[in-house]
Design a protein around this motif. Structure first.
Motif, short mmCIF file in Angstrom:
data_model
loop_
_atom_site.label_atom_id
_atom_site.label_comp_id
_atom_site.label_asym_id
_atom_site.label_seq_id
_atom_site.Cartn_x
_atom_site.Cartn_y
_atom_site.Cartn_z
N LYS A 132 -6.66 -6.26 -4.21
CA LYS A 132 -7.36 -4.99 -4.40
C LYS A 132 -6.40 -3.82 -4.43
O LYS A 132 -6.70 -2.78 -5.01
CB LYS A 132 -8.39 -4.79 -3.30
CG LYS A 132 -9.53 -5.78 -3.38
CD LYS A 132 -10.51 -5.59 -2.26
CE LYS A 132 -11.63 -6.61 -2.32
NZ LYS A 132 -12.57 -6.45 -1.23
N GLU B 251 -10.82 -9.19 7.52
CA GLU B 251 -12.09 -8.94 6.85
C GLU B 251 -12.11 -9.48 5.43
O GLU B 251 -13.12 -10.07 5.00
CB GLU B 251 -12.36 -7.43 6.79
CG GLU B 251 -12.61 -6.78 8.13
CD GLU B 251 -12.65 -5.26 8.04
OE1 GLU B 251 -12.65 -4.71 6.92
OE2 GLU B 251 -12.65 -4.63 9.10
N GLU B 252 -11.02 -9.28 4.68
CA GLU B 252 -11.03 -9.57 3.24
C GLU B 252 -10.18 -10.76 2.84
O GLU B 252 -10.27 -11.23 1.70
CB GLU B 252 -10.54 -8.34 2.48
CG GLU B 252 -11.40 -7.12 2.71
CD GLU B 252 -10.85 -5.89 2.03
OE1 GLU B 252 -10.06 -6.02 1.07
OE2 GLU B 252 -11.21 -4.78 2.46
N ALA C 279 -7.38 -8.86 -0.14
CA ALA C 279 -7.05 -7.47 0.21
C ALA C 279 -5.82 -7.00 -0.56
O ALA C 279 -5.76 -5.86 -1.00
CB ALA C 279 -6.82 -7.35 1.73
N TRP D 165 -3.85 -1.92 11.03
CA TRP D 165 -4.78 -1.70 9.91
C TRP D 165 -4.75 -2.90 8.97
O TRP D 165 -5.80 -3.41 8.54
CB TRP D 165 -4.39 -0.42 9.17
CG TRP D 165 -4.99 -0.31 7.81
CD1 TRP D 165 -6.25 0.11 7.50
CD2 TRP D 165 -4.39 -0.68 6.56
NE1 TRP D 165 -6.45 0.04 6.14
CE2 TRP D 165 -5.33 -0.44 5.55
CE3 TRP D 165 -3.13 -1.17 6.21
CZ2 TRP D 165 -5.04 -0.69 4.20
CZ3 TRP D 165 -2.86 -1.41 4.87
CH2 TRP D 165 -3.81 -1.17 3.89
N ALA D 166 -3.54 -3.37 8.66
CA ALA D 166 -3.40 -4.50 7.74
C ALA D 166 -3.97 -5.78 8.33
O ALA D 166 -4.60 -6.57 7.62
CB ALA D 166 -1.92 -4.69 7.37
N ARG E 184 -6.46 -6.03 10.43
CA ARG E 184 -7.92 -5.91 10.35
C ARG E 184 -8.40 -6.16 8.91
O ARG E 184 -9.38 -6.87 8.68
CB ARG E 184 -8.40 -4.54 10.82
CG ARG E 184 -8.34 -4.34 12.33
CD ARG E 184 -9.09 -3.09 12.78
NE ARG E 184 -8.78 -1.91 11.99
CZ ARG E 184 -7.80 -1.04 12.26
NH1 ARG E 184 -7.04 -1.23 13.32
NH2 ARG E 184 -7.61 0.01 11.49
N LYS E 185 -7.71 -5.57 7.97
CA LYS E 185 -8.09 -5.70 6.55
C LYS E 185 -7.97 -7.16 6.10
O LYS E 185 -8.86 -7.67 5.41
CB LYS E 185 -7.21 -4.80 5.70
CG LYS E 185 -7.70 -4.60 4.30
CD LYS E 185 -7.23 -3.27 3.77
CE LYS E 185 -7.76 -2.98 2.41
NZ LYS E 185 -9.16 -2.57 2.38
N SER F 74 0.82 -1.21 0.00
CA SER F 74 0.00 0.00 0.00
C SER F 74 0.86 1.26 0.00
O SER F 74 0.33 2.37 -0.09
CB SER F 74 -0.95 0.00 1.20
OG SER F 74 -0.22 0.14 2.40
#
Length: 68
Positions: free
Chosen positions: A65, A57-58, A62, A50-51, A53-54, A39
């Motif tokens: 994307k 979730e994904e 992730a 943050w990573a 959590r991402k 990123s």
């Protein structure tokens, strides 16, 4: 007397790689560090959280994307 001929094997300058040939992952697990670096962020505790959590979730998608 010139014997040179146009190079027929040369591709046009405007050629692009088709999407079907582009790959973002090698099939290995994606780590939070991978996601942060992809990123363009610095490896800080906040960015790693943050990573995490991402990824929770994904999943590995992730990273897909973020990268082309």
């Amino acid at each position: 007397m010139s014997t040179s001929q146009p190079d027929a094997s040369r591709q046009p300058e405007d050629s692009t790689t088709p999407d079907s040939l582009l790959h973002t992952r090698t099939g290995t697990d994606v780590s939070p560090e991978d996601l942060v670096l992809a990123s363009g962020k610095d490896l800080t505790p906040q960015n790693l959280e943050w990573a995490r959590r991402k990824l929770a979730e994904e999943g590995p998608a992730a990273l897909d994307k973020i990268l082309p």
